[in-house]
Design a protein around this motif. Sequence first.
Motif, PDB file in Angstrom:
ATOM      1  N   ILE A  16      -0.385 -33.025  52.203  1.00 21.05           N
ATOM      2  CA  ILE A  16       0.487 -34.036  51.924  1.00 21.05           C
ATOM      3  C   ILE A  16      -0.162 -35.312  51.261  1.00 21.05           C
ATOM      4  CG2 ILE A  16       2.312 -35.562  53.158  1.00 21.05           C
ATOM      5  CD1 ILE A  16       2.607 -33.174  54.961  1.00 21.05           C
ATOM      6  N   GLY A  17      -1.234 -35.593  51.961  1.00 16.22           N
ATOM      7  CA  GLY A  17      -1.735 -36.802  51.289  1.00 16.22           C
ATOM      8  C   GLY A  17      -2.246 -36.680  49.929  1.00 16.22           C
ATOM      9  N   MET A  18      -2.650 -35.507  49.319  1.00  7.34           N
ATOM     10  CA  MET A  18      -2.854 -35.212  47.996  1.00  7.34           C
ATOM     11  C   MET A  18      -1.550 -35.563  47.125  1.00  7.34           C
ATOM     12  SD  MET A  18      -5.948 -34.701  47.018  1.00  7.34           S
ATOM     13  CE  MET A  18      -5.711 -34.328  45.504  1.00  7.34           C
ATOM     14  N   GLY A  19      -0.291 -35.220  47.819  1.00  6.66           N
ATOM     15  CA  GLY A  19       0.889 -35.527  46.936  1.00  6.66           C
ATOM     16  C   GLY A  19       1.078 -37.156  46.946  1.00  6.66           C
ATOM     17  N   TYR A  20       0.891 -37.507  48.193  1.00  2.00           N
ATOM     18  CA  TYR A  20       0.937 -39.171  48.032  1.00  2.00           C
ATOM     19  C   TYR A  20      -0.100 -39.946  47.024  1.00  2.00           C
ATOM     20  CZ  TYR A  20       3.950 -39.799  52.152  1.00  2.00           C
ATOM     21  OH  TYR A  20       5.038 -39.968  53.069  1.00  2.00           O
ATOM     22  N   ILE A  21      -1.007 -39.304  46.940  1.00  2.00           N
ATOM     23  CA  ILE A  21      -2.282 -39.775  45.850  1.00  2.00           C
ATOM     24  C   ILE A  21      -1.798 -39.806  44.698  1.00  2.00           C
ATOM     25  CG2 ILE A  21      -4.443 -39.330  45.130  1.00  2.00           C
ATOM     26  CD1 ILE A  21      -5.648 -38.950  47.842  1.00  2.00           C
ATOM     27  N   VAL A  22      -1.144 -38.544  44.196  1.00  2.00           N
ATOM     28  CA  VAL A  22      -0.602 -38.120  42.881  1.00  2.00           C
ATOM     29  C   VAL A  22       0.440 -39.206  42.428  1.00  2.00           C
ATOM     30  CG1 VAL A  22       0.390 -36.470  41.472  1.00  2.00           C
ATOM     31  CG2 VAL A  22      -1.632 -35.721  42.738  1.00  2.00           C
ATOM     32  N   TYR A  23       1.330 -39.063  43.432  1.00  4.48           N
ATOM     33  CA  TYR A  23       2.442 -39.969  43.375  1.00  4.48           C
ATOM     34  C   TYR A  23       2.248 -41.554  43.390  1.00  4.48           C
ATOM     35  CZ  TYR A  23       6.648 -42.788  44.588  1.00  4.48           C
ATOM     36  OH  TYR A  23       8.005 -43.610  44.587  1.00  4.48           O
ATOM     37  N   SER A  31       0.684 -48.747  47.913  1.00  2.00           N
ATOM     38  CA  SER A  31       0.647 -48.184  49.586  1.00  2.00           C
ATOM     39  C   SER A  31       0.678 -46.505  49.268  1.00  2.00           C
ATOM     40  CB  SER A  31       1.965 -48.679  50.015  1.00  2.00           C
ATOM     41  OG  SER A  31       3.118 -48.282  49.452  1.00  2.00           O
ATOM     42  N   ALA A  32       1.346 -45.991  48.743  1.00  5.62           N
ATOM     43  CA  ALA A  32       1.283 -44.649  48.799  1.00  5.62           C
ATOM     44  C   ALA A  32      -0.073 -44.083  48.453  1.00  5.62           C
ATOM     45  CB  ALA A  32       2.399 -44.146  47.725  1.00  5.62           C
ATOM     46  N   VAL A  34      -2.876 -45.669  49.118  1.00  4.74           N
ATOM     47  CA  VAL A  34      -3.986 -45.706  50.300  1.00  4.74           C
ATOM     48  C   VAL A  34      -3.492 -44.820  51.319  1.00  4.74           C
ATOM     49  CG1 VAL A  34      -4.234 -47.419  52.210  1.00  4.74           C
ATOM     50  CG2 VAL A  34      -4.476 -48.019  49.631  1.00  4.74           C
ATOM     51  N   ALA A  35      -2.177 -44.569  51.612  1.00  2.00           N
ATOM     52  CA  ALA A  35      -1.604 -43.495  52.748  1.00  2.00           C
ATOM     53  C   ALA A  35      -2.212 -42.150  52.307  1.00  2.00           C
ATOM     54  CB  ALA A  35      -0.087 -43.578  52.701  1.00  2.00           C
ATOM     55  N   GLY A  36      -2.218 -41.841  51.010  1.00  2.00           N
ATOM     56  CA  GLY A  36      -2.701 -40.571  50.671  1.00  2.00           C
ATOM     57  C   GLY A  36      -4.167 -40.119  51.108  1.00  2.00           C
ATOM     58  N   ILE A  37      -5.078 -41.442  50.825  1.00  2.00           N
ATOM     59  CA  ILE A  37      -6.481 -41.263  50.952  1.00  2.00           C
ATOM     60  C   ILE A  37      -6.453 -41.338  52.574  1.00  2.00           C
ATOM     61  CG2 ILE A  37      -8.464 -42.548  50.914  1.00  2.00           C
ATOM     62  CD1 ILE A  37      -7.585 -43.725  48.209  1.00  2.00           C
ATOM     63  N   ALA A  58       3.033 -41.505  61.629  1.00  2.00           N
ATOM     64  CA  ALA A  58       3.072 -43.101  60.902  1.00  2.00           C
ATOM     65  C   ALA A  58       2.430 -43.525  59.688  1.00  2.00           C
ATOM     66  CB  ALA A  58       2.106 -43.656  62.421  1.00  2.00           C
ATOM     67  N   VAL A  59       1.421 -42.701  59.202  1.00  2.00           N
ATOM     68  CA  VAL A  59       0.724 -42.914  58.016  1.00  2.00           C
ATOM     69  C   VAL A  59       1.599 -42.472  56.940  1.00  2.00           C
ATOM     70  CG1 VAL A  59      -1.358 -42.341  56.352  1.00  2.00           C
ATOM     71  CG2 VAL A  59      -1.551 -42.988  58.670  1.00  2.00           C
ATOM     72  N   MET A  60       2.434 -41.333  57.162  1.00  2.00           N
ATOM     73  CA  MET A  60       3.436 -41.053  56.125  1.00  2.00           C
ATOM     74  C   MET A  60       4.573 -41.592  56.060  1.00  2.00           C
ATOM     75  SD  MET A  60       3.596 -36.751  56.327  1.00  2.00           S
ATOM     76  CE  MET A  60       2.947 -36.340  58.030  1.00  2.00           C
ATOM     77  N   ALA A  61       5.082 -42.432  57.020  1.00  2.00           N
ATOM     78  CA  ALA A  61       6.174 -43.126  57.041  1.00  2.00           C
ATOM     79  C   ALA A  61       5.808 -44.542  56.672  1.00  2.00           C
ATOM     80  CB  ALA A  61       6.646 -43.417  58.383  1.00  2.00           C
ATOM     81  N   ALA A  62       4.397 -44.922  56.634  1.00  2.00           N
ATOM     82  CA  ALA A  62       4.227 -46.147  56.285  1.00  2.00           C
ATOM     83  C   ALA A  62       4.650 -46.647  54.712  1.00  2.00           C
ATOM     84  CB  ALA A  62       2.896 -46.710  56.454  1.00  2.00           C
ATOM     85  N   PRO A  63       4.401 -45.934  53.637  1.00  2.00           N
ATOM     86  CA  PRO A  63       4.837 -46.255  52.335  1.00  2.00           C
ATOM     87  C   PRO A  63       6.232 -46.720  52.274  1.00  2.00           C
ATOM     88  CG  PRO A  63       3.292 -44.563  52.208  1.00  2.00           C
ATOM     89  CD  PRO A  63       3.882 -44.732  53.533  1.00  2.00           C
TER      90      PRO A  63
END
Length: 68
Positions: A16-23, A31-32, A34-37, A58-63
């Motif tokens: 999921i973090g990799m998905g946030y990084i790509v997005y 914010s997305a 940093v949340a991914g990292i 919590a980190v997934m919801a933060a962005p």
Amino acid sequence: MDAGTKILIATLLGAIGMGYIVYGRKQFKGSALVAGIVLCVYPYFVPNLLLLIVAGLAVMAAPFFIHD
């Protein structure tokens, strides 16, 4: 605590973090990104399974609440 469960959840959070990084990189959303990292790194440092899940949610919801 079952080690297999922790590994499975850590792998899921990392994916999921990799998905946030790509997005975050494609949409220029800091914010997305940093949340991914954080999602990719923090499972290595959290020994408690419940804390791992709660902090991951919590980190997934933060962005969604932090706007760039």
